[in-house]
Design a protein around this motif. Structure first.
Motif, PDB file in Angstrom:
ATOM      1  N   ARG A 172      -9.945   6.971  -1.722  1.00  0.00           N
ATOM      2  CA  ARG A 172     -10.683   5.700  -1.797  1.00  0.00           C
ATOM      3  C   ARG A 172     -10.476   5.053  -3.163  1.00  0.00           C
ATOM      4  O   ARG A 172     -10.179   3.870  -3.259  1.00  0.00           O
ATOM      5  CB  ARG A 172     -12.162   5.938  -1.527  1.00  0.00           C
ATOM      6  N   SER A 173     -10.599   5.828  -4.224  1.00  0.00           N
ATOM      7  CA  SER A 173     -10.426   5.291  -5.579  1.00  0.00           C
ATOM      8  C   SER A 173      -9.013   4.765  -5.801  1.00  0.00           C
ATOM      9  O   SER A 173      -8.828   3.691  -6.382  1.00  0.00           O
ATOM     10  CB  SER A 173     -10.730   6.369  -6.621  1.00  0.00           C
ATOM     11  N   ALA A 174      -8.025   5.505  -5.345  1.00  0.00           N
ATOM     12  CA  ALA A 174      -6.634   5.085  -5.520  1.00  0.00           C
ATOM     13  C   ALA A 174      -6.344   3.803  -4.750  1.00  0.00           C
ATOM     14  O   ALA A 174      -5.692   2.890  -5.272  1.00  0.00           O
ATOM     15  CB  ALA A 174      -5.693   6.202  -5.080  1.00  0.00           C
ATOM     16  N   VAL A 175      -6.823   3.723  -3.525  1.00  0.00           N
ATOM     17  CA  VAL A 175      -6.576   2.529  -2.712  1.00  0.00           C
ATOM     18  C   VAL A 175      -7.259   1.319  -3.332  1.00  0.00           C
ATOM     19  O   VAL A 175      -6.674   0.236  -3.416  1.00  0.00           O
ATOM     20  CB  VAL A 175      -7.053   2.755  -1.253  1.00  0.00           C
ATOM     21  N   LEU A 176      -8.486   1.482  -3.810  1.00  0.00           N
ATOM     22  CA  LEU A 176      -9.186   0.370  -4.442  1.00  0.00           C
ATOM     23  C   LEU A 176      -8.513  -0.045  -5.748  1.00  0.00           C
ATOM     24  O   LEU A 176      -8.470  -1.224  -6.082  1.00  0.00           O
ATOM     25  CB  LEU A 176     -10.656   0.733  -4.690  1.00  0.00           C
ATOM     26  N   ALA A 177      -7.959   0.921  -6.465  1.00  0.00           N
ATOM     27  CA  ALA A 177      -7.299   0.621  -7.731  1.00  0.00           C
ATOM     28  C   ALA A 177      -6.040  -0.202  -7.537  1.00  0.00           C
ATOM     29  O   ALA A 177      -5.742  -1.086  -8.349  1.00  0.00           O
ATOM     30  CB  ALA A 177      -6.968   1.915  -8.474  1.00  0.00           C
TER      31      ALA A 177
END
Length: 111
Positions: free
Chosen positions: A90-95
Motif C-alpha cells: 500500500r505504501s509503495a503504490v501510494l508513493a
C-alpha cells in the motif's frame, strides 16, 4: 527449496486476492484487528452472503484464517508477515501513484 513455480503460485494467489476491491477492504480491516463475519459485513456495508464468498476466496488463497471461538468464528490475517506485506505494498503504490501515470491507461483501462 522454493522454485520459480512456487514463487509464481504464491504471487498469483496474492494478486487474485487483491484483484477485488471488497477483498482489499476486508484485508485492510483485518489488518487493523481480527473480526467476526457479522461485524465485518456491517463495517464494510455488504451482505453476509457476499462477505462469506470473499472470505472463502481469501482462505483459499491462504491469506486469512478462521479461528473458532465457541459457536462463532473470528477471521484474522494468516501470518503477521502478510500484514506487513499489505502495509508495504500500500505504501509503495501510494508513493509512486503521484509520480507516474501509465501512458496507455485510457486505452487499456488499467490504471
Amino acid at each position: 527449496m522454493l522454485t520459480l513455480a512456487t514463487d509464481v503460485d504464491a504471487l498469483s494467489r496474492f494478486g487474485r486476492a487483491l484483484a477485488d476491491p471488497i477483498r482489499c477492504r476486508i484485508l485492510l480491516r483485518l489488518r487493523q484487528a481480527p473480526a467476526h463475519p457479522a461485524d465485518l459485513a456491517d463495517a464494510l456495508d455488504i451482505s453476509r452472503t457476499r462477505l462469506s464468498n470473499h472470505l472463502a476466496c481469501l482462505r483459499d488463497c491462504g491469506l486469512v484464517v478462521a479461528v473458532p471461538q465457541g459457536r462463532r468464528v473470528r477471521y484474522e490475517i494468516a501470518d503477521p508477515r502478510l500484514g506487513h506485506a499489505i502495509d508495504d505494498l500500500r505504501s509503495a503504490v501510494l508513493a509512486v501513484a503521484d509520480d507516474t501515470t501509465c501512458p496507455e491507461a485510457d486505452e487499456k483501462d488499467c490504471c
